[in-house]
Scaffold this motif. Sequence first.
Motif, short mmCIF file in Angstrom:
data_model
loop_
_atom_site.label_atom_id
_atom_site.label_comp_id
_atom_site.label_asym_id
_atom_site.label_seq_id
_atom_site.Cartn_x
_atom_site.Cartn_y
_atom_site.Cartn_z
N PRO A 56 -36.03 20.42 4.70
CA PRO A 56 -36.90 19.28 4.98
C PRO A 56 -37.41 18.67 3.67
O PRO A 56 -37.64 19.38 2.69
CB PRO A 56 -38.04 19.87 5.80
CG PRO A 56 -37.92 21.34 5.69
CD PRO A 56 -36.55 21.66 5.22
N PRO A 57 -37.60 17.35 3.64
CA PRO A 57 -38.02 16.69 2.39
C PRO A 57 -39.42 17.09 1.93
O PRO A 57 -39.74 16.95 0.76
CB PRO A 57 -37.94 15.20 2.73
CG PRO A 57 -37.94 15.11 4.21
CD PRO A 57 -37.40 16.41 4.72
N SER A 58 -40.23 17.58 2.83
CA SER A 58 -41.61 17.92 2.46
C SER A 58 -41.70 19.15 1.58
O SER A 58 -42.74 19.46 1.03
CB SER A 58 -42.45 18.13 3.72
OG SER A 58 -41.96 19.27 4.42
N GLY A 59 -40.59 19.88 1.44
CA GLY A 59 -40.61 21.10 0.65
C GLY A 59 -41.05 22.32 1.44
O GLY A 59 -41.10 23.42 0.91
N ASP A 60 -41.40 22.13 2.71
CA ASP A 60 -41.78 23.26 3.54
C ASP A 60 -40.55 24.14 3.77
O ASP A 60 -39.43 23.67 3.87
CB ASP A 60 -42.30 22.79 4.91
CG ASP A 60 -43.61 22.02 4.79
OD1 ASP A 60 -44.33 22.25 3.79
OD2 ASP A 60 -43.88 21.19 5.67
N SER A 61 -40.79 25.43 3.82
CA SER A 61 -39.68 26.34 4.10
C SER A 61 -39.41 26.35 5.60
O SER A 61 -40.27 26.02 6.40
CB SER A 61 -39.99 27.74 3.59
OG SER A 61 -41.11 28.24 4.27
N TYR A 62 -38.21 26.72 5.95
CA TYR A 62 -37.85 26.82 7.35
C TYR A 62 -36.75 27.85 7.50
O TYR A 62 -36.06 28.17 6.55
CB TYR A 62 -37.40 25.47 7.92
CG TYR A 62 -36.05 25.03 7.41
CD1 TYR A 62 -35.90 24.47 6.15
CD2 TYR A 62 -34.91 25.18 8.20
CE1 TYR A 62 -34.67 24.08 5.68
CE2 TYR A 62 -33.67 24.79 7.72
CZ TYR A 62 -33.56 24.23 6.46
OH TYR A 62 -32.34 23.84 6.00
N ILE A 63 -36.65 28.36 8.69
CA ILE A 63 -35.59 29.32 9.01
C ILE A 63 -34.84 28.76 10.20
O ILE A 63 -35.43 28.39 11.21
CB ILE A 63 -36.17 30.71 9.36
CG1 ILE A 63 -36.89 31.29 8.16
CG2 ILE A 63 -35.07 31.63 9.85
CD1 ILE A 63 -37.60 32.60 8.45
N ARG A 64 -33.53 28.70 10.05
CA ARG A 64 -32.70 28.24 11.16
C ARG A 64 -31.80 29.40 11.56
O ARG A 64 -31.03 29.90 10.73
CB ARG A 64 -31.86 27.06 10.74
CG ARG A 64 -30.93 26.61 11.85
CD ARG A 64 -30.18 25.36 11.47
NE ARG A 64 -29.29 25.01 12.56
CZ ARG A 64 -28.10 24.50 12.39
NH1 ARG A 64 -27.66 24.27 11.18
NH2 ARG A 64 -27.35 24.21 13.41
N VAL A 65 -31.91 29.82 12.79
CA VAL A 65 -31.06 30.89 13.29
C VAL A 65 -29.94 30.24 14.10
O VAL A 65 -30.19 29.59 15.10
CB VAL A 65 -31.86 31.87 14.17
CG1 VAL A 65 -30.94 32.94 14.74
CG2 VAL A 65 -32.99 32.48 13.37
N ASP A 66 -28.73 30.40 13.60
CA ASP A 66 -27.56 29.82 14.26
C ASP A 66 -26.43 30.83 14.13
O ASP A 66 -25.91 31.06 13.04
CB ASP A 66 -27.21 28.50 13.58
CG ASP A 66 -26.01 27.81 14.21
OD1 ASP A 66 -25.24 28.46 14.95
OD2 ASP A 66 -25.84 26.61 13.96
N ALA A 67 -26.05 31.42 15.24
CA ALA A 67 -25.05 32.49 15.22
C ALA A 67 -23.71 31.99 14.67
O ALA A 67 -23.06 32.71 13.90
CB ALA A 67 -24.86 33.05 16.63
N ASP A 68 -23.30 30.79 15.03
CA ASP A 68 -22.02 30.27 14.53
C ASP A 68 -22.05 30.06 13.02
O ASP A 68 -21.08 30.36 12.32
CB ASP A 68 -21.65 28.95 15.22
CG ASP A 68 -21.24 29.16 16.67
OD1 ASP A 68 -20.76 30.26 16.99
OD2 ASP A 68 -21.40 28.22 17.46
N LEU A 69 -23.16 29.55 12.51
CA LEU A 69 -23.30 29.35 11.07
C LEU A 69 -23.27 30.68 10.33
O LEU A 69 -22.57 30.83 9.32
CB LEU A 69 -24.59 28.59 10.75
CG LEU A 69 -24.86 28.30 9.28
CD1 LEU A 69 -23.76 27.44 8.68
CD2 LEU A 69 -26.21 27.63 9.13
#
Length: 94
Positions: free
Chosen positions: A47-60
């Motif tokens: 995200p452009p705000s610099g906030d961290s994030y976690i994306r859980v995607d089994a295919d990825l």
Amino acid sequence: MSETTSELWEFVKDSPWGGAYLDELFWLADSVANACDKVFETAPPPPPSGDSYIRVDADLHRTIDIALNGAARVRALLKNRTQGRRQSAKSFAF
């Protein structure tokens, strides 16, 4: 290229298995490149705000695993290996 690497490639080139070795190396490298392309196409940018994030995607994650495992196998094909402590000389030579 180091002397040991040159010796390794001479051995591969002269081996009856040289063609299979190079074929395996090519297809592993191709699968790593394709998996990396897929990861960079499907993974969202942060995200452009610099906030961290976690994306859980089994295919990825599966695609990342494919790339990492393939890269490790390419490395194993290209790097001189040492005999394991419990590995017989016959097994190591094979």
